[in-house]
Design a protein around this motif. Structure first.
Motif, PDB file in Angstrom:
ATOM      1  N   GLY A   3      -7.788   4.031   5.761  1.00  0.00           N
ATOM      2  CA  GLY A   3      -8.245   4.002   4.400  1.00  0.00           C
ATOM      3  C   GLY A   3      -9.254   3.179   3.889  1.00  0.00           C
ATOM      4  N   CYS A   4      -8.988   1.970   4.131  1.00  0.00           N
ATOM      5  CA  CYS A   4      -9.938   0.862   3.728  1.00  0.00           C
ATOM      6  C   CYS A   4     -11.348   1.054   4.173  1.00  0.00           C
ATOM      7  CB  CYS A   4      -9.488  -0.705   3.869  1.00  0.00           C
ATOM      8  SG  CYS A   4      -8.735  -0.813   5.536  1.00  0.00           S
ATOM      9  N   ASN A   7     -13.646   4.084   2.952  1.00  0.00           N
ATOM     10  CA  ASN A   7     -14.214   4.083   1.609  1.00  0.00           C
ATOM     11  C   ASN A   7     -15.441   3.179   1.452  1.00  0.00           C
ATOM     12  OD1 ASN A   7     -12.531   5.821   0.059  1.00  0.00           O
ATOM     13  ND2 ASN A   7     -11.857   4.140  -1.376  1.00  0.00           N
ATOM     14  N   ILE A   8     -15.657   2.597   2.664  1.00  0.00           N
ATOM     15  CA  ILE A   8     -16.806   1.784   2.631  1.00  0.00           C
ATOM     16  C   ILE A   8     -18.160   2.737   2.569  1.00  0.00           C
ATOM     17  CG2 ILE A   8     -18.312   0.149   3.773  1.00  0.00           C
ATOM     18  CD1 ILE A   8     -15.874  -1.038   4.882  1.00  0.00           C
ATOM     19  N   GLN A 306      -6.335  12.520   2.277  1.00  0.00           N
ATOM     20  CA  GLN A 306      -7.463  11.715   1.791  1.00  0.00           C
ATOM     21  C   GLN A 306      -8.217  10.768   2.870  1.00  0.00           C
ATOM     22  OE1 GLN A 306      -6.382   8.702  -1.306  1.00  0.00           O
ATOM     23  NE2 GLN A 306      -8.436   8.253  -1.913  1.00  0.00           N
ATOM     24  N   PHE A 307      -9.286  10.442   2.685  1.00  0.00           N
ATOM     25  CA  PHE A 307     -10.054   9.595   3.768  1.00  0.00           C
ATOM     26  C   PHE A 307     -10.433  10.664   4.812  1.00  0.00           C
ATOM     27  CE2 PHE A 307      -9.277   6.249   0.965  1.00  0.00           C
ATOM     28  CZ  PHE A 307      -7.920   5.940   0.969  1.00  0.00           C
TER      29      PHE A 307
ATOM     30  N   MET B  39     -10.648  -6.422  -0.327  1.00  0.00           N
ATOM     31  CA  MET B  39     -10.743  -4.996   0.271  1.00  0.00           C
ATOM     32  C   MET B  39      -9.915  -4.026  -0.420  1.00  0.00           C
ATOM     33  SD  MET B  39     -10.150  -6.101   4.184  1.00  0.00           S
ATOM     34  CE  MET B  39      -9.844  -4.437   4.915  1.00  0.00           C
ATOM     35  N   HIS B  42     -12.508  -3.095  -3.567  1.00  0.00           N
ATOM     36  CA  HIS B  42     -13.390  -2.358  -2.900  1.00  0.00           C
ATOM     37  C   HIS B  42     -12.921  -0.614  -2.978  1.00  0.00           C
ATOM     38  CE1 HIS B  42     -17.049  -0.942  -0.860  1.00  0.00           C
ATOM     39  NE2 HIS B  42     -15.961  -0.394   0.027  1.00  0.00           N
ATOM     40  N   THR B  43     -11.750  -0.682  -2.014  1.00  0.00           N
ATOM     41  CA  THR B  43     -11.289   0.753  -1.978  1.00  0.00           C
ATOM     42  C   THR B  43     -10.958   1.426  -3.114  1.00  0.00           C
ATOM     43  OG1 THR B  43     -10.294  -0.222   0.077  1.00  0.00           O
ATOM     44  CG2 THR B  43      -9.577   2.130  -0.638  1.00  0.00           C
ATOM     45  N   THR B  44     -10.395   1.035  -4.063  1.00  0.00           N
ATOM     46  CA  THR B  44     -10.139   1.571  -5.495  1.00  0.00           C
ATOM     47  C   THR B  44     -11.267   1.649  -6.151  1.00  0.00           C
ATOM     48  OG1 THR B  44      -7.796   0.417  -5.308  1.00  0.00           O
ATOM     49  CG2 THR B  44      -8.732   1.340  -7.487  1.00  0.00           C
ATOM     50  N   ILE B 126      -4.824  -4.721   0.721  1.00  0.00           N
ATOM     51  CA  ILE B 126      -5.222  -3.648   1.300  1.00  0.00           C
ATOM     52  C   ILE B 126      -4.346  -2.375   1.050  1.00  0.00           C
ATOM     53  CG2 ILE B 126      -5.546  -2.241   3.456  1.00  0.00           C
ATOM     54  CD1 ILE B 126      -6.331  -5.018   4.519  1.00  0.00           C
ATOM     55  N   ILE B 130      -5.405   1.093  -1.330  1.00  0.00           N
ATOM     56  CA  ILE B 130      -5.377   2.534  -0.723  1.00  0.00           C
ATOM     57  C   ILE B 130      -4.581   3.300  -1.576  1.00  0.00           C
ATOM     58  CG2 ILE B 130      -4.339   3.813   0.894  1.00  0.00           C
ATOM     59  CD1 ILE B 130      -5.160   1.910   2.974  1.00  0.00           C
ATOM     60  N   SER B 133      -6.665   3.995  -5.052  1.00  0.00           N
ATOM     61  CA  SER B 133      -7.594   5.002  -4.825  1.00  0.00           C
ATOM     62  C   SER B 133      -6.945   6.228  -4.729  1.00  0.00           C
ATOM     63  CB  SER B 133      -8.115   4.857  -3.314  1.00  0.00           C
ATOM     64  OG  SER B 133      -8.817   5.980  -2.754  1.00  0.00           O
TER      65      SER B 133
END
Lengths: 348, 181
Positions: A3-4, A7-8, A306-307, B39, B42-44, B126, B130, B133
């Motif tokens: 996930g992390c 999203n980048i 997702q992702f 992180m 950023h993700t959200t 993290i 997620i 998001s």
């Protein structure tokens, strides 16, 4: 594709794609559309949806082909926006999606030039998502080998031509064989690419592509009954990345009629269910309709995770299905032949 | 690949400092907490921006997720301040071996405390990102999902549970530290 990390590079585009997907017409919109009496009514109803005033500048009377072109234009603009903002590996993924349209365009151009149509007349008929620089340079060549060396070696489709370079002349029959051979190579390459990405993308996309491969194998088999395509040639056209590989494909290659194809599909639970409801009687759904419905359900399920990149592919396919639905309804309305107007494939 | 190298670098920098300064400094935890919070935010944030193009109404409601992530970073800072309050300078000459060993032990324990809280906050940040998001995108798809009575509330409760694991790391270590310091 955790996930992390996803999203980048892909988070914004995924959010945008899901926003586009929420604009796909719902059942209530379709109910409004089938009640239209004229194409002007249809245009009015479409204004209330995500399409907005896309037909505003068209002169009346409206033609169904205009509606088709404008629907496609909106889809192309959205897809190009996504493609322009993407980076690796999403950009390669989106490029792979466009290769199928490129294959269709190439076959269209070759067939057109064989029938002595001028190139300028053919280019507007090509699908905009599949355009490439060498399109205007396709001229009639005597054999596929010449065509390849002259034009196609610089396109992204060059690796797919390995199997179909031959010294036979280009004629009607051969063109279809070329189209199917190209599509087979493309599908297998796309499958390998998705597998190599791994993670959720591989789970979602490999499922969808396996169904696509099996669907093509079944349709090729059924359509080749009664033609002069030999069984060996037919077997060479089956994509190998589906669930039917290898036993089902071998059985399909030996099949002689519809009943035997149905018997092969009995071994696979999802496909036997599709053959169950299909028939050629009036009021039954055709086999193609059942395939479309299954494809739509697979694509809708892609949005539940997702992702991953599958949302982009699924969004494109669902939007195309929606275009086909709207064109079907428009044709029924325009010709005032409302008996089969409900034969569109509902999406949501 | 480049992401892994970046994180590896952050990790090394965060670890190397405590090793050198382990018995009077423990700020690896702040680095980990802040990286986790960043992180998560950023993700959200990316999903809120992406979903907000076609559904602008989600912007205000989903800022809560960003606030949760930021709170994770603040936790790291608070625990660093608390633990640094326990530090004292040892001025007497190091003649006795047992005292020297106790000092080293205290240093190691503080390093462990800092590392534990930092890592917990990293993964908490993290995870909250997620979940946030997913909440943002589901809110964009269906407005009914953002009502309190439905699953979004449960997502927030999950976020709160996740980030209460952060300070629970904090609770353990003052006891250990009191023994040694």
């Amino acid at each position: 594709m955790k996930g992390c990390i996803f999203n980048i590079d892909g988070g914004y585009l995924e959010g945008l794609c899901r926003g586009f997907k929420c604009g796909i017409l719902k059942q209530s919109d379709y109910l409004n559309l089938v009640q239209c009496e004229t194409l002007e009514d249809l245009k009015l109803h479409l204004q209330g949806t995500d399409y907005g005033t896309f037909l505003a500048n068209e002169p009346s009377p409206l033609a169904v082909s205009t509606i088709d072109d404008k629907l496609r234009e909106k889809l192309v603009i959205e897809f190009q926006h996504l493609r322009n903002h993407s980076v690796e590996p999403l950009s390669t993924f989106l490029d792979f999606i466009t290769y199928s349209y490129m294959i269709d365009n190439i076959i269209l151009l070759i067939t057109g030039t064989l029938h002595q149509r001028p190139i300028s007349e053919l280019i507007p008929k090509c699908h905009p998502l599949g355009s490439f620089e060498q399109m205007e340079a396709i001229h009639v060549a005597a054999t596929p080998a010449e065509l390849y060396n002259a034009v196609l070696v610089d396109t992204p489709l060059a690796p797919f031509f390995v199997d179909c370079i031959s010294e036979q002349d280009l004629d009607e029959m051969n063109i279809e064989i070329i189209r199917n051979t190209l599509y087979k190579a493309y599908l297998e390459a796309f499958y390998e690419f998705c597998k190599q990405i791994g993670g959720t993308t591989a789970d979602v996309m490999c499922e969808i592509l396996a169904f696509e491969a099996d669907r093509r194998a079944i349709i090729i088999t059924i359509n080749s009954f009664g033609t002069e395509l030999s069984k060996d040639d037919r077997a060479k056209l089956y994509p190998r990345c589906g669930k039917l590989n290898p036993d089902g494909l071998a059985a399909l290659a030996r099949a002689d009629d519809y009943e035997q194809v149905k018997a092969v599909a009995e071994y696979y639970a999802e496909y036997s269910a599709l053959f169950e409801g299909a028939g050629s009687n009036v009021g039954d759904k055709t086999l193609e309709d059942k395939f479309f419905e299954h494809e739509v359900s697979l694509n809708v399920h892609a949005f539940l995770q997702q992702f991953h990149f599958g949302v982009f592919y699924s969004y494109l396919k669902l939007k195309e299905q929606e275009c086909r639905n709207i064109v079907w309804i428009s044709e029924c309305v325009a010709q005032k032949h409302r008996a089969k107007i409900d034969n569109y494939i509902p999406i949501f | 690949m480049r992401y892994f190298l970046t994180y590896l670098l952050v990790l090394l920098v965060a670890i190397v400092i405590p090793i050198f300064s382990m018995y009077y400094l423990l700020n690896g935890k702040v680095a980990f907490s802040v990286v986790g919070a960043a992180m998560g935010i950023h993700t959200t944030g990316v999903s809120i921006v992406g979903g907000g193009v076609k559904a602008p109404r989600i912007k205000t409601k989903n800022l809560i997720s960003v606030i949760f992530c930021e709170a994770v970073a603040i936790y790291g800072l608070i625990t660093a301040i608390v633990l640094s309050g326990m530090l004292e300078k040892y001025t007497e000459p190091l003649t006795d071996l047992t005292i020297k060993q106790q000092n080293w032990m205290a240093g190691y324990v503080m390093f462990g405390a800092g590392l534990a809280v930092g890592l917990v906050n990293l993964f908490c940040g993290i995870a909250v990102g997620i979940v946030g998001s997913g909440a943002a995108l589901s809110d964009a798809a269906n407005a009914a999902l953002s009502k309190w009575a439905t699953s979004n509330l449960r997502k927030y409760i999950l976020e709160i549970k996740l980030y209460s694991t952060g300070p629970s790391g904090l609770d353990l270590h003052p006891e250990i530290c009191d023994n040694q310091c």
